[in-house]
Design an enzyme around this catalytic site. Sequence first.
Site, PDB file in Angstrom:
ATOM      1  N   HIS A  95      48.144 -21.833  42.269  1.00 12.36           N
ATOM      2  CA  HIS A  95      48.042 -21.988  43.730  1.00 12.36           C
ATOM      3  C   HIS A  95      46.637 -22.791  44.202  1.00 12.36           C
ATOM      4  CE1 HIS A  95      47.723 -20.681  47.845  1.00 12.36           C
ATOM      5  NE2 HIS A  95      48.590 -20.045  47.771  1.00 12.36           N
TER       6      HIS A  95
ATOM      7  N   LYS B  46      56.670 -11.806  51.318  1.00 11.61           N
ATOM      8  CA  LYS B  46      55.785 -11.511  52.674  1.00 11.61           C
ATOM      9  C   LYS B  46      56.305 -10.093  53.239  1.00 11.61           C
ATOM     10  CE  LYS B  46      54.116 -15.845  52.862  1.00 11.61           C
ATOM     11  NZ  LYS B  46      52.541 -16.110  53.074  1.00 11.61           N
TER      12      LYS B  46
END
Length: 389
Positions: free
Chosen positions: A246, A131
């Site tokens: 994912h 992130k």
Amino acid sequence: MEVIAKYRVETDLPIEKAAEAIAAEQSTGTWTEVERERLARDLAARVIRAEGKFAYVAFPEELFEPGNIPQYLSVVAGNLFGLGDLKKVRLLDIIFPPSLVGAHKGPRFGIGEARKILGVFDRPLVGTIIKPKVGLSPQETAEVAGQAARGGLDLIKDDETLTDQSFCPIDERVEAVMAELSKVEEETGKRAFYAVNVTCGAEEILERAEDVIGRGANMVMVDVLTAGFSALEVLSRGVKVPVHVHRTMHGAFTRDRRHGISMIPISRLVRMAGGTNLHTGSYLGKMAGDREENDQCRDALRDDWYGLRSVFPVASGGVHPGNVRPNLEGYGTDCIVQAGGGVHGHPSGTTAGARAMVQAVEAWRAGVSAEEYAESHKELEAALKFWSR
């Protein structure tokens, strides 16, 4: 031998009639009688139970092309969502016969094989997502990954939207991250996976995966619902590293509890297609799912199933040290608990955030509360204070 599909249906029709409409639409029928329809009757799906809002439909095995997951979905989840007589319909589960499951090799690397690579056998794995999800350069990405590994994490992964953009070319990113992780391993002995997102078009995905592996990648990642189950199967069969899966875009299928497709069939298909890890939802977090559905996804990935290797369920989405416990109580030891902001948002930075996550797992394993464990672990103490504001 039949494939059994379970549906939840809302309709003004009697549930028996609605179930018959699904069976007809998804096998031999159409909206009106057609010539030669009688010749196909042996391949017609049949209703085996219909009561309340639930319908169970059995599809003859001959309707399915073994090994072709896209075609499986066309049968059990095709046009039925558009049937005008059905206000809402949700595919809840699919039970496959052993012959169709056996047409797939499943994971090359399952839970046991992934644990052997890391040398971690007796605890949940702890992971993070880089992130911010986009915007970092290859070197900045490597720095964040290294900080996370120094904090004790087992897995660092790209986010779903980071592939091979100009601000962070995939070849430079993989080389930088793996060099940093190798440095951390040399200095601390800590080994970690880096799941690099190779999601792209069908013609390129295996070549891209092979290229990043040649540059040192020890895990690849695919966005299975945008790339397709066949892309996952190509990766699993074609590369000799674990595959992280994912579920981006899953909410379009799973969010409406009365319509769409639940995560349970998706979990089964990912296992058949060869994923090592699959995001299945958290028991507590910003994307927390239904407890019963989480349980069923967990079991679909890990229960004995015609010899296929088991798959790690991944709890992620709003996970932080303060809510690790309910996720581990749900998923148990053979899971991955994964935090993005819950690591990098720690007031003392990424390494401290990683340590806090690891300490939260240690507290669960020791059978003590996170608050009690935090009394002697400063990173966890700071995290609990920060995210309880």
